[in-house]
Design an enzyme around this catalytic site. Sequence first.
Site, PDB file in Angstrom:
ATOM      1  N   ALA A 121      44.089  51.466  41.964  1.00 52.15           N
ATOM      2  CA  ALA A 121      44.650  51.604  40.743  1.00 52.15           C
ATOM      3  C   ALA A 121      44.646  50.247  39.742  1.00 52.15           C
ATOM      4  O   ALA A 121      44.929  50.229  38.498  1.00 52.15           O
ATOM      5  CB  ALA A 121      46.124  51.949  40.542  1.00 52.15           C
ATOM      6  N   GLY A 122      44.030  49.198  40.331  1.00 55.65           N
ATOM      7  CA  GLY A 122      43.948  47.807  39.654  1.00 55.65           C
ATOM      8  C   GLY A 122      44.938  47.005  39.814  1.00 55.65           C
ATOM      9  O   GLY A 122      45.138  45.982  39.216  1.00 55.65           O
ATOM     10  N   SER A 124      45.511  45.637  42.905  1.00 60.40           N
ATOM     11  CA  SER A 124      44.923  44.546  43.867  1.00 60.40           C
ATOM     12  C   SER A 124      45.711  44.608  45.143  1.00 60.40           C
ATOM     13  O   SER A 124      46.255  43.975  46.095  1.00 60.40           O
ATOM     14  CB  SER A 124      45.330  43.297  43.346  1.00 60.40           C
ATOM     15  OG  SER A 124      44.406  42.910  42.503  1.00 60.40           O
ATOM     16  N   SER A 125      45.779  46.118  45.788  1.00 60.28           N
ATOM     17  CA  SER A 125      46.327  46.331  46.947  1.00 60.28           C
ATOM     18  C   SER A 125      45.470  45.537  48.076  1.00 60.28           C
ATOM     19  O   SER A 125      45.811  45.144  49.034  1.00 60.28           O
ATOM     20  CB  SER A 125      46.048  47.607  47.230  1.00 60.28           C
ATOM     21  OG  SER A 125      44.994  48.206  47.163  1.00 60.28           O
ATOM     22  N   SER A 126      43.935  45.360  47.777  1.00 57.38           N
ATOM     23  CA  SER A 126      42.993  44.608  48.534  1.00 57.38           C
ATOM     24  C   SER A 126      43.680  43.432  48.717  1.00 57.38           C
ATOM     25  O   SER A 126      43.516  42.711  49.966  1.00 57.38           O
ATOM     26  CB  SER A 126      41.709  44.984  48.184  1.00 57.38           C
ATOM     27  OG  SER A 126      41.484  44.541  46.932  1.00 57.38           O
ATOM     28  N   ASP A 170      43.340  37.708  41.872  1.00 60.04           N
ATOM     29  CA  ASP A 170      43.969  38.709  42.572  1.00 60.04           C
ATOM     30  C   ASP A 170      44.718  38.066  43.923  1.00 60.04           C
ATOM     31  O   ASP A 170      45.954  38.191  44.102  1.00 60.04           O
ATOM     32  CB  ASP A 170      43.217  39.950  43.105  1.00 60.04           C
ATOM     33  CG  ASP A 170      42.740  40.570  41.938  1.00 60.04           C
ATOM     34  OD1 ASP A 170      43.084  39.995  40.763  1.00 60.04           O
ATOM     35  OD2 ASP A 170      41.747  41.522  42.304  1.00 60.04           O
TER      36      ASP A 170
END
Length: 386
Positions: A121-122, A124-126, A170
Amino acid sequence: MNLCEQTENKFIELFGVEPQLFKAPGRINLIGEHTDYNDGFVLPAAIDKAIVFAMQKNEGNLFRFYSIDYQEYVEFEKVELLEDAPFWSRYLLGVLAQMQKRNLHFEGVDCVFSGDIPLGAGLSSSAALESGFAFGVNALFDFQLESIDLVKIAQKAEHEYAGVKCGIMDQYASVFGKKKQVVQLDCRSNTHQYFPLELKEDIFLLVNTKVKHSLASSAYNKRREECDTAVEYFRKYYPNVTALRDVTDQMLNEHIGKPDALSFQRALFVVNENDRVVKATQALLEDDLQYFGELMYASHQGLKELYEVSCDELDFLVKETKKIPEIKGSRMMGGGFGGCTLNLMKESFVEDFKSQITIKYFDRFGIKPEFYLVNIQNGVESIKTC
Ligand code: ADP
Ligand code: MG
């Protein structure tokens, strides 16, 4: 059971020992879009949506990972991608690979994790996944890596193991974020300065358009080329210009429409946007959220009209907020062509707004938007007890 307890319990169930616990947040970017690859400023902050990690060394040499959210288990004997391994394991292996490259010695690691950052969703879970795991491994093996090294390890993991050539923002925000502070990151020097964020009666609400137009990646590459074209042009007149970061209003005024209308337009946006980040931090120091909100609107307008990376869905959501006195600012967040808008509004108005905009957005696009309320939180850290 909260995220932390659930993660800890699962770890004990799977591995039969007590884990150490860590937490890494997602992030928002308050202002400063498409400035990162122009050596400019961005203004991210870590949020209260995060991934929790339960981790421990094991007796052997295995890397054993369990994702609670995907309910998938995978184990590796070496730091090496396996064809049929789940994609999420790449982020963890990527981190280990970077540590190996630095000649850091480690043996087996067990890790169970779960999060509440919406994926893709933007937010930045990664980056949270990489930063949190890097922080955990560093702690377990007492590598004594500096925070900036964790950021670089996490970023490189994403480049090399997930195949995404992301900037540094991020991971930087996930590591360096601080409660009630925003991080002004200088993407040229990779250094930062904190500014206080006192929201009082206001709060940040994200609205997810739930669209991702396929134009995004080709347009991104094109924008980078257009910026390069502008830099090349300005360098001929001002040899110190190595990025749009170095171009000033005065330079632009002396070369209106050069080297071509489009490159000029892109350069104008980047120079303005960079300036807005500086103005925004000033507004925070002066506790002037009204002005901060105006800068958010100006940012969106520039992204829409000059940089041309917005889309109807984002524009609709931003435009709707302009009629509402309880909302101070709104803009698209991230690369564009979809994703979320970031909105600064009165907390007491959030529920009303959600129901109003859901109806309007659905009427117009046939899609139900999603909402994420975020508070500014600390970056990656150890958790003593859940
Ligand atoms: P974003 O970083 O904007 O959320 P990305 O596509 O860069 O989106 O990263 C999302 C990917 O990161 C997911 O597809 C998944 O592989 C991994 N990931 C993120 N959070 C989790 C989680 N809680 N559990 C497992 N994998 C996750
Ligand atoms: Mg990501």
